[in-house]
Design a protein around this motif. Structure first.
Motif, PDB file in Angstrom:
ATOM      1  N   THR A 115      62.161  37.295  58.840  1.00  0.00           N
ATOM      2  CA  THR A 115      60.536  37.463  58.131  1.00  0.00           C
ATOM      3  C   THR A 115      59.590  38.300  58.531  1.00  0.00           C
ATOM      4  OG1 THR A 115      61.243  35.210  59.463  1.00  0.00           O
ATOM      5  CG2 THR A 115      59.172  36.509  60.218  1.00  0.00           C
ATOM      6  N   LEU A 116      59.831  39.348  58.862  1.00  0.00           N
ATOM      7  CA  LEU A 116      59.527  41.107  58.419  1.00  0.00           C
ATOM      8  C   LEU A 116      59.335  41.295  57.458  1.00  0.00           C
ATOM      9  CD1 LEU A 116      60.204  43.407  61.854  1.00  0.00           C
ATOM     10  CD2 LEU A 116      60.362  43.872  59.117  1.00  0.00           C
ATOM     11  N   LEU A 117      60.531  41.420  56.607  1.00  0.00           N
ATOM     12  CA  LEU A 117      60.505  41.765  55.249  1.00  0.00           C
ATOM     13  C   LEU A 117      59.960  40.948  54.486  1.00  0.00           C
ATOM     14  CD1 LEU A 117      63.976  42.157  54.582  1.00  0.00           C
ATOM     15  CD2 LEU A 117      62.068  44.359  55.411  1.00  0.00           C
ATOM     16  N   ASN A 118      59.439  39.548  54.946  1.00  0.00           N
ATOM     17  CA  ASN A 118      58.549  38.555  53.661  1.00  0.00           C
ATOM     18  C   ASN A 118      56.790  38.866  53.830  1.00  0.00           C
ATOM     19  OD1 ASN A 118      60.445  36.909  51.367  1.00  0.00           O
ATOM     20  ND2 ASN A 118      61.370  37.353  53.508  1.00  0.00           N
ATOM     21  N   PHE A 119      57.348  39.174  55.214  1.00  0.00           N
ATOM     22  CA  PHE A 119      55.698  39.420  55.923  1.00  0.00           C
ATOM     23  C   PHE A 119      55.257  40.667  55.132  1.00  0.00           C
ATOM     24  CE2 PHE A 119      54.896  37.231  60.851  1.00  0.00           C
ATOM     25  CZ  PHE A 119      54.919  36.129  59.322  1.00  0.00           C
ATOM     26  N   ALA A 120      55.523  41.612  55.020  1.00  0.00           N
ATOM     27  CA  ALA A 120      56.065  43.163  54.346  1.00  0.00           C
ATOM     28  C   ALA A 120      55.254  42.380  53.197  1.00  0.00           C
ATOM     29  CB  ALA A 120      56.934  43.968  54.389  1.00  0.00           C
ATOM     30  N   LEU A 121      56.147  41.881  52.486  1.00  0.00           N
ATOM     31  CA  LEU A 121      56.391  41.464  51.018  1.00  0.00           C
ATOM     32  C   LEU A 121      54.302  41.217  50.854  1.00  0.00           C
ATOM     33  CD1 LEU A 121      57.715  41.841  48.228  1.00  0.00           C
ATOM     34  CD2 LEU A 121      58.259  39.844  48.555  1.00  0.00           C
ATOM     35  N   VAL A 122      54.517  39.881  51.655  1.00  0.00           N
ATOM     36  CA  VAL A 122      52.678  39.173  51.021  1.00  0.00           C
ATOM     37  C   VAL A 122      51.832  40.714  51.140  1.00  0.00           C
ATOM     38  CG1 VAL A 122      51.346  37.796  52.165  1.00  0.00           C
ATOM     39  CG2 VAL A 122      53.879  37.018  51.747  1.00  0.00           C
ATOM     40  N   GLY A 123      52.249  41.544  52.388  1.00  0.00           N
ATOM     41  CA  GLY A 123      51.294  42.662  52.594  1.00  0.00           C
ATOM     42  C   GLY A 123      50.760  43.033  51.613  1.00  0.00           C
ATOM     43  N   ILE A 124      52.121  43.872  51.053  1.00  0.00           N
ATOM     44  CA  ILE A 124      52.153  44.805  50.071  1.00  0.00           C
ATOM     45  C   ILE A 124      50.730  44.214  48.765  1.00  0.00           C
ATOM     46  CG2 ILE A 124      53.176  45.338  48.212  1.00  0.00           C
ATOM     47  CD1 ILE A 124      55.750  46.206  50.634  1.00  0.00           C
ATOM     48  N   ASP A 125      51.140  42.862  48.373  1.00  0.00           N
ATOM     49  CA  ASP A 125      50.651  42.257  47.307  1.00  0.00           C
ATOM     50  C   ASP A 125      49.140  41.963  47.691  1.00  0.00           C
ATOM     51  OD1 ASP A 125      53.324  41.756  45.902  1.00  0.00           O
ATOM     52  OD2 ASP A 125      53.881  39.212  46.748  1.00  0.00           O
ATOM     53  N   ALA A 126      49.136  41.978  49.348  1.00  0.00           N
ATOM     54  CA  ALA A 126      47.566  41.694  49.697  1.00  0.00           C
ATOM     55  C   ALA A 126      46.760  43.064  49.257  1.00  0.00           C
ATOM     56  CB  ALA A 126      47.249  41.091  51.031  1.00  0.00           C
ATOM     57  N   LEU A 127      47.308  43.921  48.369  1.00  0.00           N
ATOM     58  CA  LEU A 127      46.327  45.269  49.183  1.00  0.00           C
ATOM     59  C   LEU A 127      46.445  45.499  47.459  1.00  0.00           C
ATOM     60  CD1 LEU A 127      47.839  46.621  52.204  1.00  0.00           C
ATOM     61  CD2 LEU A 127      45.726  45.398  51.895  1.00  0.00           C
ATOM     62  N   PRO A 128      46.282  45.538  45.946  1.00  0.00           N
ATOM     63  CA  PRO A 128      46.250  46.007  44.649  1.00  0.00           C
ATOM     64  C   PRO A 128      45.460  47.030  44.705  1.00  0.00           C
ATOM     65  CG  PRO A 128      44.433  43.986  44.862  1.00  0.00           C
ATOM     66  CD  PRO A 128      45.457  43.776  47.020  1.00  0.00           C
ATOM     67  N   ARG A 129      44.122  47.426  45.642  1.00  0.00           N
ATOM     68  CA  ARG A 129      43.814  48.701  45.879  1.00  0.00           C
ATOM     69  C   ARG A 129      43.754  49.534  46.818  1.00  0.00           C
ATOM     70  NH1 ARG A 129      37.377  46.691  43.855  1.00  0.00           N
ATOM     71  NH2 ARG A 129      37.581  45.574  42.721  1.00  0.00           N
ATOM     72  N   GLY A 130      45.063  49.710  47.571  1.00  0.00           N
ATOM     73  CA  GLY A 130      45.303  50.084  48.585  1.00  0.00           C
ATOM     74  C   GLY A 130      44.881  49.917  49.819  1.00  0.00           C
ATOM     75  N   GLY A 131      45.316  50.082  51.260  1.00  0.00           N
ATOM     76  CA  GLY A 131      45.493  49.543  52.204  1.00  0.00           C
ATOM     77  C   GLY A 131      46.681  50.416  53.582  1.00  0.00           C
ATOM     78  N   THR A 132      46.263  49.465  54.980  1.00  0.00           N
ATOM     79  CA  THR A 132      47.456  49.695  55.534  1.00  0.00           C
ATOM     80  C   THR A 132      48.240  48.741  56.171  1.00  0.00           C
ATOM     81  OG1 THR A 132      45.796  51.493  56.758  1.00  0.00           O
ATOM     82  CG2 THR A 132      47.078  50.821  58.211  1.00  0.00           C
ATOM     83  N   LEU A 133      48.846  48.771  56.827  1.00  0.00           N
ATOM     84  CA  LEU A 133      50.521  47.500  56.341  1.00  0.00           C
ATOM     85  C   LEU A 133      50.487  48.171  58.572  1.00  0.00           C
ATOM     86  CD1 LEU A 133      52.681  47.147  54.199  1.00  0.00           C
ATOM     87  CD2 LEU A 133      50.508  45.758  54.716  1.00  0.00           C
ATOM     88  N   ASP A 134      49.899  47.563  59.211  1.00  0.00           N
ATOM     89  CA  ASP A 134      50.184  47.736  60.717  1.00  0.00           C
ATOM     90  C   ASP A 134      51.588  46.175  61.335  1.00  0.00           C
ATOM     91  OD1 ASP A 134      48.730  49.940  61.577  1.00  0.00           O
ATOM     92  OD2 ASP A 134      47.159  48.047  60.668  1.00  0.00           O
ATOM     93  N   ILE A 135      52.806  46.918  61.179  1.00  0.00           N
ATOM     94  CA  ILE A 135      53.890  45.872  61.357  1.00  0.00           C
ATOM     95  C   ILE A 135      54.606  45.788  62.875  1.00  0.00           C
ATOM     96  CG2 ILE A 135      56.165  45.087  60.610  1.00  0.00           C
ATOM     97  CD1 ILE A 135      55.412  45.836  57.639  1.00  0.00           C
ATOM     98  N   ALA A 136      54.377  44.783  63.578  1.00  0.00           N
ATOM     99  CA  ALA A 136      55.043  44.771  64.835  1.00  0.00           C
ATOM    100  C   ALA A 136      56.168  44.049  64.931  1.00  0.00           C
ATOM    101  CB  ALA A 136      53.851  44.844  66.112  1.00  0.00           C
ATOM    102  N   ALA A 137      56.720  43.934  66.147  1.00  0.00           N
ATOM    103  CA  ALA A 137      58.087  43.357  66.504  1.00  0.00           C
ATOM    104  C   ALA A 137      58.772  43.565  67.921  1.00  0.00           C
ATOM    105  CB  ALA A 137      59.620  43.502  65.665  1.00  0.00           C
ATOM    106  N   GLU A 138      59.021  42.489  68.028  1.00  0.00           N
ATOM    107  CA  GLU A 138      59.307  42.844  69.687  1.00  0.00           C
ATOM    108  C   GLU A 138      60.812  41.161  70.074  1.00  0.00           C
ATOM    109  OE1 GLU A 138      58.138  43.947  73.836  1.00  0.00           O
ATOM    110  OE2 GLU A 138      57.040  42.740  72.779  1.00  0.00           O
ATOM    111  N   LEU A 139      61.603  41.905  70.564  1.00  0.00           N
ATOM    112  CA  LEU A 139      62.450  40.886  71.002  1.00  0.00           C
ATOM    113  C   LEU A 139      62.318  40.303  72.684  1.00  0.00           C
ATOM    114  CD1 LEU A 139      64.630  38.440  71.190  1.00  0.00           C
ATOM    115  CD2 LEU A 139      66.772  40.256  70.877  1.00  0.00           C
ATOM    116  N   SER A 140      61.842  39.582  73.212  1.00  0.00           N
ATOM    117  CA  SER A 140      61.783  39.935  74.915  1.00  0.00           C
ATOM    118  C   SER A 140      62.259  37.808  75.526  1.00  0.00           C
ATOM    119  CB  SER A 140      60.316  39.892  75.257  1.00  0.00           C
ATOM    120  OG  SER A 140      60.181  40.172  76.341  1.00  0.00           O
ATOM    121  N   GLY A 141      62.539  37.882  76.495  1.00  0.00           N
ATOM    122  CA  GLY A 141      62.980  36.643  76.948  1.00  0.00           C
ATOM    123  C   GLY A 141      63.725  35.752  75.921  1.00  0.00           C
ATOM    124  N   GLY A 142      64.027  36.178  74.773  1.00  0.00           N
ATOM    125  CA  GLY A 142      64.420  34.869  74.134  1.00  0.00           C
ATOM    126  C   GLY A 142      64.359  34.230  72.671  1.00  0.00           C
TER     127      GLY A 142
END
Length: 213
Positions: A115-142
């Protein structure tokens, strides 16, 4: 959306082939130029281009192997560092995009990593003129929470990708462009989780909540 596994796999293969065509084609063109070039400086330049194209091809194959494929087996835990390295390598030659990471867990389950990798792929495709990707992930409480924010001067986001993420895209509209999002939605559904997307004038935000199984 009730896409068969065979159809989804076929569309994911089509997406992979589409993304690999450019670097592999550059390799082929470089070899052709090398055969007819005798000038030492030009041959040196050809070798540099071949090396660059080979690295891009390798980086993309490694990324897609984990993002789309069954690398390591399903259900296994994967080091988040590996996902970060794959995304960083994917954008290494794109100086217009920068990535900020907030990773509060050292390992995540395979569906979360995909999921994280595919989110990043969508984000990269969404920035044809460049920009910033902020990616966060956390496992807590199952429960694993993943968020991706793509911001830049122009956001290019196909609404069908959002529908595929949410499971509302009609089967007949599924394509190689929307197949990765459909895969993410199926992964989330199988875990009893959910995926959301939000688009504003200057940012695209994707989020997923994935219970552990």
């Amino acid at each position: 959306m009730t896409t068969s596994p065979v159809e989804l796999a076929s569309l994911l293969c089509s997406r992979l082939c589409h993304d690999m065509l450019s670097p592999v084609g550059a390799l082929s063109n470089g070899l052709e130029l090398l055969q007819d070039e005798n000038d030492p400086e030009m041959r040196k330049r050809c070798f540099e281009l071949l090396e660059q194209s080979a690295k891009v091809s390798t980086d993309k194959l490694k990324f897609f192997r984990l993002a789309f494929g069954a690398a390591g087996g399903f259900g296994d835990m994967v080091a988040v560092r590996e996902a970060r390295e794959l995304v960083d390598a994917l954008i290494a030659n794109n100086a217009r995009i920068s990535v900020n990471w907030v990773l509060r867990s050292e390992q995540l389950a395979k569906p979360a990593i995909k999921t994280l990798l595919n989110f990043a792929l969508v984000g990269i495709d969404a920035l044809p003129r460049g920009g910033t990707l902020d990616i966060a992930a956390e496992l807590s409480g199952g429960v694993t929470e993943i968020a991706m924010r793509a911001s830049g001067p122009r956001i290019a986001f196909d609404r069908d990708i959002g529908r595929a993420l949410e499971g509302t895209l009609p089967d007949g509209d599924l394509s190689s462009r929307t197949a990765p999002a459909a895969m993410v939605q199926q992964l989330a559904k199988a875990l009893g989780g959910q995926v959301q997307s939000m688009l504003t004038d200057d940012a695209l935000v994707l989020g997923a909540v994935l219970p552990s199984v």
